[in-house]
Motif scaffolding. Structure first.
Motif, mmCIF file in Angstrom:
data_model
loop_
_atom_site.group_PDB
_atom_site.id
_atom_site.type_symbol
_atom_site.label_atom_id
_atom_site.label_comp_id
_atom_site.label_asym_id
_atom_site.label_seq_id
_atom_site.Cartn_x
_atom_site.Cartn_y
_atom_site.Cartn_z
ATOM 1 N N ILE A 34 44.969 51.456 49.231
ATOM 2 C CA ILE A 34 44.565 51.671 47.779
ATOM 3 C C ILE A 34 44.090 50.108 47.315
ATOM 4 C CG2 ILE A 34 45.487 51.851 45.553
ATOM 5 C CD1 ILE A 34 47.431 54.058 46.664
ATOM 6 N N ARG A 35 44.547 49.227 47.844
ATOM 7 C CA ARG A 35 44.327 47.851 47.349
ATOM 8 C C ARG A 35 42.906 47.520 47.909
ATOM 9 N NH1 ARG A 35 47.013 45.305 43.252
ATOM 10 N NH2 ARG A 35 45.829 43.577 43.753
ATOM 11 N N LEU A 36 42.666 48.061 49.170
ATOM 12 C CA LEU A 36 41.192 47.820 49.773
ATOM 13 C C LEU A 36 40.208 48.593 48.932
ATOM 14 C CD1 LEU A 36 41.983 48.084 53.540
ATOM 15 C CD2 LEU A 36 41.107 45.940 52.384
ATOM 16 N N ILE A 37 40.596 49.828 48.451
ATOM 17 C CA ILE A 37 39.615 50.510 47.706
ATOM 18 C C ILE A 37 39.328 49.758 46.437
ATOM 19 C CG2 ILE A 37 39.274 52.721 46.653
ATOM 20 C CD1 ILE A 37 40.831 54.279 48.690
ATOM 21 N N LEU A 38 40.188 49.299 45.970
ATOM 22 C CA LEU A 38 40.252 48.582 44.393
ATOM 23 C C LEU A 38 39.650 47.101 44.547
ATOM 24 C CD1 LEU A 38 43.585 49.931 42.621
ATOM 25 C CD2 LEU A 38 41.387 50.681 42.464
ATOM 26 N N THR A 39 39.419 46.722 45.763
ATOM 27 C CA THR A 39 39.232 45.088 45.706
ATOM 28 C C THR A 39 38.004 44.864 44.860
ATOM 29 O OG1 THR A 39 40.218 44.754 47.995
ATOM 30 C CG2 THR A 39 38.458 43.225 47.422
ATOM 31 N N PRO A 40 36.882 45.800 45.007
ATOM 32 C CA PRO A 40 35.651 45.287 44.310
ATOM 33 C C PRO A 40 35.968 45.304 42.904
ATOM 34 C CG PRO A 40 35.211 47.002 46.067
ATOM 35 C CD PRO A 40 36.589 46.912 46.181
ATOM 36 N N LEU A 41 36.774 46.464 42.470
ATOM 37 C CA LEU A 41 37.164 46.417 40.903
ATOM 38 C C LEU A 41 37.676 44.949 40.650
ATOM 39 C CD1 LEU A 41 37.959 50.027 40.431
ATOM 40 C CD2 LEU A 41 36.186 48.888 39.464
ATOM 41 N N MET A 42 38.887 44.760 41.531
ATOM 42 C CA MET A 42 39.418 43.492 41.155
ATOM 43 C C MET A 42 38.729 42.310 41.034
ATOM 44 S SD MET A 42 42.578 44.295 40.725
ATOM 45 C CE MET A 42 43.415 42.625 40.753
ATOM 46 N N ALA A 43 37.850 42.221 42.038
ATOM 47 C CA ALA A 43 36.697 41.202 41.957
ATOM 48 C C ALA A 43 36.023 40.985 40.546
ATOM 49 C CB ALA A 43 35.567 41.184 43.052
ATOM 50 N N HIS A 44 35.666 42.202 39.983
ATOM 51 C CA HIS A 44 34.830 42.450 38.681
ATOM 52 C C HIS A 44 35.937 41.969 37.695
ATOM 53 C CE1 HIS A 44 31.892 43.705 36.041
ATOM 54 N NE2 HIS A 44 32.929 44.573 35.223
ATOM 55 N N SER A 45 37.090 42.280 37.651
ATOM 56 C CA SER A 45 37.985 41.974 36.661
ATOM 57 C C SER A 45 38.369 40.779 36.662
ATOM 58 C CB SER A 45 39.258 42.945 36.931
ATOM 59 O OG SER A 45 40.235 42.113 36.270
ATOM 60 N N THR A 46 38.332 39.894 37.653
ATOM 61 C CA THR A 46 38.687 38.602 37.997
ATOM 62 C C THR A 46 37.279 37.760 37.249
ATOM 63 O OG1 THR A 46 39.827 38.736 39.846
ATOM 64 C CG2 THR A 46 38.981 36.473 39.562
ATOM 65 N N LYS A 47 36.168 38.434 37.485
ATOM 66 C CA LYS A 47 34.884 37.726 36.678
ATOM 67 C C LYS A 47 34.805 37.654 35.401
ATOM 68 C CE LYS A 47 31.759 38.241 40.562
ATOM 69 N NZ LYS A 47 30.585 39.063 41.175
ATOM 70 N N SER A 48 35.482 38.987 34.741
ATOM 71 C CA SER A 48 35.470 39.152 33.500
ATOM 72 C C SER A 48 36.678 38.128 32.881
ATOM 73 C CB SER A 48 35.983 40.519 33.059
ATOM 74 O OG SER A 48 35.054 41.661 33.522
ATOM 75 N N THR A 49 37.620 37.899 33.562
ATOM 76 C CA THR A 49 38.600 37.000 32.861
ATOM 77 C C THR A 49 38.114 35.554 32.917
ATOM 78 O OG1 THR A 49 40.385 38.298 33.773
ATOM 79 C CG2 THR A 49 40.981 36.075 33.255
#
Length: 257
Positions: A34-49
């Motif tokens: 699940i975390r691997l699948i969400l990694t691109p979203l987490m990267a995008h979230s980090t950029k937003s932060t």
């Protein structure tokens, strides 16, 4: 719909268990997937932060300037968000997507106990379907010790990711985050006392992944995103320069008489 999701999650976990040979390890493998699948979203979230940190002075200026005009304030904030390509909800999406799995494991743990009465995590946890409180009530402290450690990790790993995020905050925000993190950790300790060990395994594994990701990957993403956002903000505020080239005056030809 929810029952279908629980049935699907139980089947997936059962399939992983058939491959790895252990229910607790199957929960850990599911978490990693699940975390691997969400990694691109987490990267995008980090950029937003990171972009949000760059925008803070501008946002504060707008909030102070239009404090008496909420409509105009909201309009100006939307313009800034659009210019900086910032989505205020971007940071929430990975958490929202994980919530069904987190809560679904409550029911899945019950179903697992019906499929396999000895649904353990190797010799560490006798059963991933029981809670820490149930193990303590049994009076077997040797068996309950790993559950107590797991609950402690449940609370600590709620606090650590929030502390790591304070590196991008000012002193006031850092203080608020630390206080919120401490309160959340205590709440998670109370909550974790009565939840099945499968839920604790999922959360602890997911939080450990997040901590490693923040230390190894996130800092680089943040630095790059902040540099890009600062460059865009500087370009947007820079006046337009017009390069004017004067034509060289040439003498007019005179007509010969």
């Amino acid at each position: 719909m929810w029952e279908w999701f629980i049935s699907f999650l139980t089947s997936v976990l059962s399939g992983i268990e058939g491959f790895v040979g252990d229910w607790g390890l199957a929960v850990i493998v599911l978490t990693v997937i699940i975390r691997l699948i969400l990694t691109p979203l987490m990267a995008h979230s980090t950029k937003s932060t990171a972009r949000m940190q760059v925008m803070q002075p501008k946002l504060k200026e707008i909030q102070e300037r239009y404090a008496d005009d909420p409509t105009r304030q909201a309009e100006e904030l939307r313009k800034v968000y659009a210019d900086m390509k910032f989505n205020p909800l971007g940071g929430c999406l990975p958490i929202i997507l994980q919530m069904p799995v987190f809560f679904g494991l409550f029911s899945v743990a019950r179903d697992i106990s019906q499929l396999d009465a000895n649904a353990s995590f190797f010799s560490i946890l006798p059963s991933i379907s029981v809670s820490c409180s149930q193990m303590v009530e049994s009076g077997n402290w040797a068996a309950a010790a790993p559950y107590l450690i797991l609950v402690a990790l449940f609370g600590v790993l709620t606090f650590i990711p929030m502390v790591l995020n304070t590196s991008m905050q000012d002193a006031s925000q850092r203080s608020q985050t630390m206080t919120m993190g401490a309160v959340m950790s205590v709440m998670m300790l109370v909550f974790g006392w009565g939840v099945p060990a499968a839920v604790l395994l999922y959360y602890v594994t997911s939080s450990l992944w997040q901590v490693v990701q923040q230390k190894v990957i996130t800092q680089r993403v943040v630095e790059k995103a902040k540099a890009e956002a600062e460059a865009e903000a500087e370009a947007a505020s820079r006046p337009i320069e017009v390069d004017v080239v004067r034509r060289e005056k040439k003498p007019r030809p005179h007509k010969k008489n």
